[in-house]
Design an enzyme around this catalytic site. Structure first.
Site, PDB file in Angstrom:
ATOM      1  N   ARG A  69      55.922  61.261 -32.914  1.00  0.00           N
ATOM      2  CA  ARG A  69      55.718  59.808 -32.945  1.00  0.00           C
ATOM      3  C   ARG A  69      56.931  59.097 -32.378  1.00  0.00           C
ATOM      4  O   ARG A  69      56.792  58.143 -31.606  1.00  0.00           O
ATOM      5  CB  ARG A  69      55.425  59.310 -34.362  1.00  0.00           C
ATOM      6  CG  ARG A  69      54.987  57.835 -34.375  1.00  0.00           C
ATOM      7  CD  ARG A  69      54.724  57.287 -35.773  1.00  0.00           C
ATOM      8  NE  ARG A  69      54.102  55.963 -35.719  1.00  0.00           N
ATOM      9  CZ  ARG A  69      54.764  54.806 -35.598  1.00  0.00           C
ATOM     10  NH1 ARG A  69      56.093  54.814 -35.522  1.00  0.00           N
ATOM     11  NH2 ARG A  69      54.103  53.661 -35.554  1.00  0.00           N
ATOM     12  N   CYS A  70      58.130  59.553 -32.727  1.00  0.00           N
ATOM     13  CA  CYS A  70      59.342  58.936 -32.199  1.00  0.00           C
ATOM     14  C   CYS A  70      59.400  59.009 -30.676  1.00  0.00           C
ATOM     15  O   CYS A  70      59.908  58.100 -30.022  1.00  0.00           O
ATOM     16  CB  CYS A  70      60.576  59.627 -32.768  1.00  0.00           C
ATOM     17  SG  CYS A  70      60.911  59.330 -34.513  1.00  0.00           S
TER      18      CYS A  70
END
Length: 411
Positions: free
Chosen positions: A400-401
């Site tokens: 996600r990052c």
């Protein structure tokens, strides 16, 4: 697609995403520089690039269009022309500590001698002192920073494209980030939105720009539905920034009606909300048990617009209850990192076991090294796509990052 940015959930089918392939910036520093650059280790670049290419291929194999930050930034500068490129460099140099003076002009001439793409890549990688035939005469450089190897620091955190900006509905926040090591990063996204033909003059709303004094980062911003977002009160995002973006969303007809502010521990291991909590299905979330007190307790505020035009805050400590009410769910499944085992949970959370990227409802991309958490997700009915992670994970950020969704299908 209504606009080139359209994100009304964390889990809608992912159509378009922006990534940044790791470059020289991720190893262009010494161990002594790591605290300054917010890194805990120095990745081995060739393997990190192979792993990132595998991540991008996994997304493409699932019908996701992959765009790259470094290419979009160069294209935006070329589209804007010489005046835009000049203004971008003036701002970038000012934010790198060279607002004026001889070194400002030397660095500007050096960067302008390159093609636009080369210039963008060089700014991201950092400019070393030994690249220029120039000896500074100012006292600071001569007496205090003589041994420091860079005129312009590298930006190793750039492959975490989630943080400098966050897509929300038909717009985005372009973020004022917390630490100096990352504050220049959002200038790339501002340039893309203002000048790239794909985004400029296409109806993209900027809910909050980077020219602020209060701090917010995209890892703390989660779009839970077309009317609800959650934002972490964290090491990297302040409460007053959350109130500010809430006011803007409510005032500008964004469609969002509730902001959930969730307070998480303020430390490096849990720097953003998405390192400890992510949405992965209509009624399923990952959660690091270390953020929850007895009975799943954690400070949460539901922010709405009151009848008087002021923000209304309602406090609760039962996260599950707050989420059920906000999302109109009868029940939901909070899936603990590491299956809830304290030792495994802490180990896999450090390697971003909670940092899952949903690319469709119930379909998530995770790091392969978090095998316990991945198996728990499968036992809860999720489809798990594992990506390689031995070097990428050294940067303290997961799938996600490493991704900024630009377009998701509505649920």
């Amino acid at each position: 697609m209504k606009t080139p940015i359209h994100v009304t959930s964390e889990i809608g089918k992912l159509d378009v995403v922006m990534l940044k392939r790791p470059g020289a910036e991720v190893e262009n520093f010494t161990p002594e520089m790591m605290p300054r650059l917010l890194f805990d280790d120095i990745p081995y670049l060739p393997v990190a690039q192979q792993e990132h290419d595998h991540f991008a291929s996994t997304l493409r194999d699932n019908d996701v269009e992959v765009l790259y930050l470094e290419q979009l930034a160069a294209e935006a500068l070329d589209a804007g022309g010489e005046a835009v490129k000049d203004a971008f460099l003036v701002q970038m140099l000012a934010e790198s500590g060279y607002a004026a003076g001889i070194l400002h002009h030397v660095l500007k001439d050096y960067l302008l001698s390159m093609t636009t793409q080369e210039m963008v890549i060089k700014i991201m990688a950092g400019v070393r002192k030994n690249e220029l035939d120039f000896v500074p005469l100012d006292l600071v450089s001569a007496a205090e920073e003589q041994d420091y190897p860079f005129f312009m620091d590298p930006m190793p955190n750039l492959y975490f494209t989630r943080d400098p900006a966050a897509s929300i509905g038909d717009g985005l926040s372009i973020n004022h980030m917390t630490f100096p090591a990352r504050q220049r990063e959002s200038l790339f996204m501002e340039t893309i939105i203002n000048h790239h033909p794909r985004f400029a003059d296409q109806g993209v709303n900027v809910w909050r720009d980077r020219n602020q004094t209060t701090r917010i980062e995209g890892g703390d911003e989660l779009v839970l539905s077309d009317t609800v977002i959650a934002i972490g009160v964290s090491e990297r995002t302040s409460a007053n920034a959350i109130e500010d973006i809430a006011r803007n969303l409510f005032a500008k007809d964004s469609g969002f009606e509730k902001v959930l502010a969730i307070r998480i521990p303020h430390n490096h291991a849990m720097m953003h909300l998405d390192t400890v909590f992510t949405m992965i299905n209509t009624d399923q979330f990952t959660v690091h048990p270390g953020i929850l007190g007895e009975g799943g307790q954690i400070d949460t505020w539901t922010i709405t617009l009151g009848n008087d035009g002021e923000l209304h805050l309602e406090h609760d400590r039962d996260l599950k209850r707050v989420l059920k009410q906000a999302l109109n769910l009868d029940d939901l499944d909070l899936i603990p990192t590491g299956g809830g085992d304290p030792l495994i949970a802490d180990r896999e959370q450090w390697n971003d076991g909670s940092n899952t990227l949903a690319i469709a409802p119930g379909v998530v991309v995770t790091y392969n090294r978090n095998y316990v958490s991945n198996q728990v997700l499968r036992e809860h009915g999720l489809k798990v796509l594992e990506v390689l992670s031995s070097e990428l994970s050294r940067g303290r950020g997961g799938p996600r990052c490493m991704s900024m969704p630009l377009v998701r299908e509505d649920l």
